[in-house]
Design an enzyme around this catalytic site. Structure first.
Site, mmCIF file in Angstrom:
data_model
loop_
_atom_site.group_PDB
_atom_site.id
_atom_site.type_symbol
_atom_site.label_atom_id
_atom_site.label_comp_id
_atom_site.label_asym_id
_atom_site.label_seq_id
_atom_site.Cartn_x
_atom_site.Cartn_y
_atom_site.Cartn_z
ATOM 1 N N GLY A 252 -8.758 -5.470 2.473
ATOM 2 C CA GLY A 252 -8.573 -6.431 3.569
ATOM 3 C C GLY A 252 -9.613 -6.256 4.656
ATOM 4 C CG HIS B 93 4.370 -7.009 -7.050
ATOM 5 N ND1 HIS B 93 5.201 -6.147 -6.395
ATOM 6 C CD2 HIS B 93 4.889 -8.237 -6.897
ATOM 7 C CE1 HIS B 93 6.188 -6.837 -5.850
ATOM 8 N NE2 HIS B 93 6.028 -8.098 -6.140
ATOM 9 N N GLY C 251 -5.627 -13.993 -3.903
ATOM 10 C CA GLY C 251 -4.875 -14.442 -2.720
ATOM 11 C C GLY C 251 -5.806 -15.029 -1.677
ATOM 12 N N GLY D 112 1.955 -7.347 12.167
ATOM 13 C CA GLY D 112 1.881 -6.444 11.007
ATOM 14 C C GLY D 112 2.151 -4.984 11.354
ATOM 15 C CG HIS E 13 -7.447 -8.646 -0.768
ATOM 16 N ND1 HIS E 13 -6.626 -9.127 0.224
ATOM 17 C CD2 HIS E 13 -8.688 -8.578 -0.214
ATOM 18 C CE1 HIS E 13 -7.340 -9.330 1.328
ATOM 19 N NE2 HIS E 13 -8.588 -9.009 1.082
ATOM 20 N N GLY E 14 -8.189 -10.529 -4.119
ATOM 21 C CA GLY E 14 -9.208 -11.550 -4.402
ATOM 22 C C GLY E 14 -8.594 -12.918 -4.623
HETATM 23 P P1 ADP Z 1 -0.478 -7.894 -0.497
HETATM 24 O O1 ADP Z 1 -0.549 -6.537 0.152
HETATM 25 O O2 ADP Z 1 0.725 -8.661 -0.052
HETATM 26 O O3 ADP Z 1 -0.693 -7.850 -1.958
HETATM 27 P P2 ADP Z 1 -3.246 -8.668 -0.153
HETATM 28 O O4 ADP Z 1 -3.529 -7.866 -1.378
HETATM 29 O O5 ADP Z 1 -3.804 -10.043 -0.123
HETATM 30 O O6 ADP Z 1 -1.699 -8.719 0.160
HETATM 31 O O7 ADP Z 1 -3.832 -7.930 1.105
HETATM 32 C C1 ADP Z 1 -3.899 -6.537 1.182
HETATM 33 C C2 ADP Z 1 -4.549 -6.187 2.502
HETATM 34 O O8 ADP Z 1 -3.694 -6.571 3.566
HETATM 35 C C3 ADP Z 1 -4.771 -4.716 2.683
HETATM 36 O O9 ADP Z 1 -5.990 -4.321 2.092
HETATM 37 C C4 ADP Z 1 -4.806 -4.568 4.194
HETATM 38 O O10 ADP Z 1 -6.111 -4.795 4.714
HETATM 39 C C5 ADP Z 1 -3.947 -5.712 4.671
HETATM 40 N N1 ADP Z 1 -2.672 -5.248 5.193
HETATM 41 C C6 ADP Z 1 -1.618 -4.771 4.524
HETATM 42 N N2 ADP Z 1 -0.613 -4.486 5.369
HETATM 43 C C7 ADP Z 1 -1.064 -4.786 6.608
HETATM 44 C C8 ADP Z 1 -0.517 -4.716 7.925
HETATM 45 N N3 ADP Z 1 0.717 -4.300 8.137
HETATM 46 N N4 ADP Z 1 -1.279 -5.130 8.959
HETATM 47 C C9 ADP Z 1 -2.539 -5.555 8.771
HETATM 48 N N5 ADP Z 1 -3.101 -5.652 7.552
HETATM 49 C C10 ADP Z 1 -2.384 -5.270 6.501
HETATM 50 MG MG MG Z 2 -2.452 -7.126 -2.833
#
Ligand code: ADP
Ligand code: MG
Length: 589
Positions: A562, A217, A408, A490, A405-406
């Site tokens: 996050g 990814h 999403g 989570g 993350h942005g």
């Molecule tokens: P992805 O990790 O699926 O790419 P995002 O990038 O949108 O999703 O989100 C990343 C954020 O998700 C991380 O910075 C963290 O804050 C949060 N995160 C990841 N895993 C967990 C978890 N198990 N519980 C709570 N928050 C989590």
């Molecule tokens: Mg991410």
């Protein structure tokens, strides 16, 4: 770089629509993804795979006779939402239960696990086997934490062959676990990938350099070297995969072992380059005394337009060797010749639609409907806040995660606004408006944060309901429920460097301030400022959860994305609440 697209946001849906239009003899659309368009016998276990889009032929291209029965197809690089997995599994099952199998990524695990719970609650037996083939993502001792890359194919195929052979669910799961146990992969990349509409690649590799141990990814590699020659690359890949520690249980030495090698292109490498590398891979395997079976060279799991490749070794035993010989006929992967099954015309195609039908809006009191308007205004603020920080959030996530993350959060928050607006216009109360917003958020955003934000909105909605005007106690109780729900779902705790680090102090402070008699807007503002301090403090932590974990040290000095977005959002919502409570009929009770 992606050259051809319309609205970047519509890319994944339009891709799926075109894929189905081109492959009707194999697949049909269902909400959330695709299932086989051919009939499968009643009483056959259904193998349902999935993940984000952008990895073609994974995952939709691997649906068809001899392989998967269905694929949940998320947005680009974002895990499918729980509803999508659930919907595809229901459509794919034939009365003998469902095996869910997918690459081990935090967002996928959250969403597939939740779907599994729903299926079981509905009486559909369900088991899960995650693929953990990438040797660069965690040490051998922590194999269960490794992520899944091109080794998906061997696990899916073994499981599907067992299902076609009539094995029951427990046995299909056993075979899938065995295949995963005997699959190891290792990859490299020369350039990052650029999603449609994005201005920059998710990560870059300096000219002339190679990222070693990349994710699919756009997660950066664990190491960087000068680009080697094709032969040197083959030597590195084979050498690391034949290391003693990476030999699966039951294999003492490579000598005499049967192995299926899969040299997988990640999207932008030429087949010719792969063949040059494979030439040396074959020599090295032969020199090690390995008996090479059915080598695969090509694209099996891509990473959008990333230039790179991975080598997978699948160590056969007698059972897996037999299953490997069974025929497969799917859009992107064909072996041997299957007896063609009849087309399944029992259910209408639902082209393009990934949205399950939503039930009618329940009745609500005028008070609750009035407060729903404030909820909508707050969500609009959330979306505007995310818009203003989308680049920063992406950059923070790209340091150690996958950089999404942005986008999403942007997809999720805008979908929440759309869903909330529709609900408010249809006369929904506060609870239903928040529940709809939560569904919209998780459905469109996918990924870890999408699932968690969707859950949070639904929990707050459940606490507020559609009857009474929301009280500050109900809001504090809803936020506490969201906090509890996110942590149990989570499994992250304070200190793991996730959004939980900002959420817990926020929920605690809100309860405390409300309990002490503060007005909602004041209590919220105080809690938001504690969340901001806590989010900033995550800069000093090492991530222990989620996608960022394999690259933990790269994120030192930068807050968790996050946690940062959580603090920005609650701060902005606090401003909406302050404005609403200053107005004559605010929800500040
Ligand atoms: P992805 O990790 O699926 O790419 P995002 O990038 O949108 O999703 O989100 C990343 C954020 O998700 C991380 O910075 C963290 O804050 C949060 N995160 C990841 N895993 C967990 C978890 N198990 N519980 C709570 N928050 C989590
Ligand atoms: Mg991410």
């Amino acid at each position: 770089m992606t050259r051809l697209f319309n609205e970047p946001d519509a890319f994944a849906d339009e891709m799926i629509a075109g894929f189905v239009a081109a492959n009707r003899r194999y697949v049909r659309s269902v909400p959330g993804g695709v299932v086989r368009s051919t009939r499968s016998p009643q009483g056959q276990v259904a193998v349902v795979i999935g993940g984000g889009s952008g990895h073609y032929p994974a995952f939709g291209g691997l649906v068809g006779q001899g392989l998967a029965h269905g694929a949940a197809m998320g947005n680009l690089f974002a895990s499918p939402a729980t509803q999508q997995v659930h919907s595809v599994a229901r459509a794919a099952q034939h009365g003998a239960g469902v095996l869910l199998s997918y690459g081990n990524y935090a967002g996928d695990v959250l969403n597939f696990d939740a779907a599994q719970e729903q299926l079981r609650a509905e009486g559909i037996p369900c088991e899960t086997v995650t693929v953990t083939d990438d040797i660069s993502s965690a040490p051998v001792a922590e194999r269960h934490r490794r992520r899944g890359i091109a080794g998906d194919l061997t696990v899916f195929r073994a499981a599907a062959a067992a299902a076609e052979a009539g094995h029951d669910l427990a046995d299909v799961a056993r075979v899938a676990r065995l295949a995963n146990e005997r699959t190891r992969s290792f990859g490299v990349a020369f350039t990052g990938c650029t999603l449609p509409g994005a201005v920059a690649p998710l990560f870059t590799v300096p000219e002339g350099r190679m990222a070693v141990g990349l994710g699919i990814h756009g997660e950066p590699g664990i190491d960087e070297t000068d680009i080697p020659t094709a032969d040197e690359l083959a030597e590195r890949l084979v050498g690391d995969l034949l290391a003693d520690a990476e030999l699966p249980d039951g294999v003492d030495t490579p000598r005499g072992a049967r192995v299926v090698p899969i040299l997988n292109g990640l999207g932008a490498l030429k087949y010719e380059e792969l063949f040059v590398v494979y030439r040396r891979v074959a020599e090295l395997l032969e020199a090690a005394g390995v008996e090479v079976v059915d080598p695969h060279v090509g694209e099996y799991c891509t990473s959008f337009d990333m230039a790179g490749c991975s080598l997978t070794l699948f160590w056969l035993d007698d059972e897996l060797a037999e299953l490997w010989e069974t025929p497969v006929d799917t859009p992107a992967y064909r072996r041997g010749s299957v007896v063609p099954a009849e087309l399944d015309d029992s259910e209408a195609d639902a082209p393009g639609s990934t949205d399950p039908a939503t039930p009618a809006i329940p009745d609500a009191t005028p008070d609750s409907r009035a407060a729903a308007a404030t909820v909508l205004a707050a969500l609009e603020t959330v979306a505007a806040t995310v818009d203003a920080h989308v680049e920063t959030l992406g950059r923070m996530d790209a340091l150690a995660g996958d950089g999404d993350h942005g986008i999403g959060m942007q997809r999720g928050s805008h979908a929440a606004v759309t869903a909330a607006r529709e609900a408010v216009e249809a006369g929904a109360g506060t609870g239903t408006t928040l529940a709809r917003a939560g569904d919209g958020w998780s459905h469109r955003a996918g990924g870890t944060s999408g699932a968690l934000w969707g859950l949070a909105l639904r929990e707050v909605g459940a606490a507020l309901g559609d009857e009474a005007a929301p009280t500050r106690d109900a809001v504090a109780a809803g936020v506490t429920a969201a906090d509890t729900g996110i942590r149990s779902y989570g499994k992250a705790e304070v200190g793991d460097k996730t959004m939980v680090d900002a959420l817990v102090p926020f929920a605690d402070a809100l309860r405390r301030e409300v309990g002490a008699g503060s007005r909602l807007a004041d209590a919220w503002a105080a809690a938001a400022s504690e969340a901001s301090v806590a989010a900033a403090a995550t800069a000093d932590l090492l991530p222990r959860m989620g996608r960022a974990r394999p690259h933990a040290e790269k994120s030192l000095g930068t807050p968790d994305p996050g946690a940062h977005s959580f603090a920005l959002i609650v701060t902005a919502v606090g401003e909406t609440l302050a404005a609403a409570s200053a107005a004559p009929k605010g929800p500040s009770a």
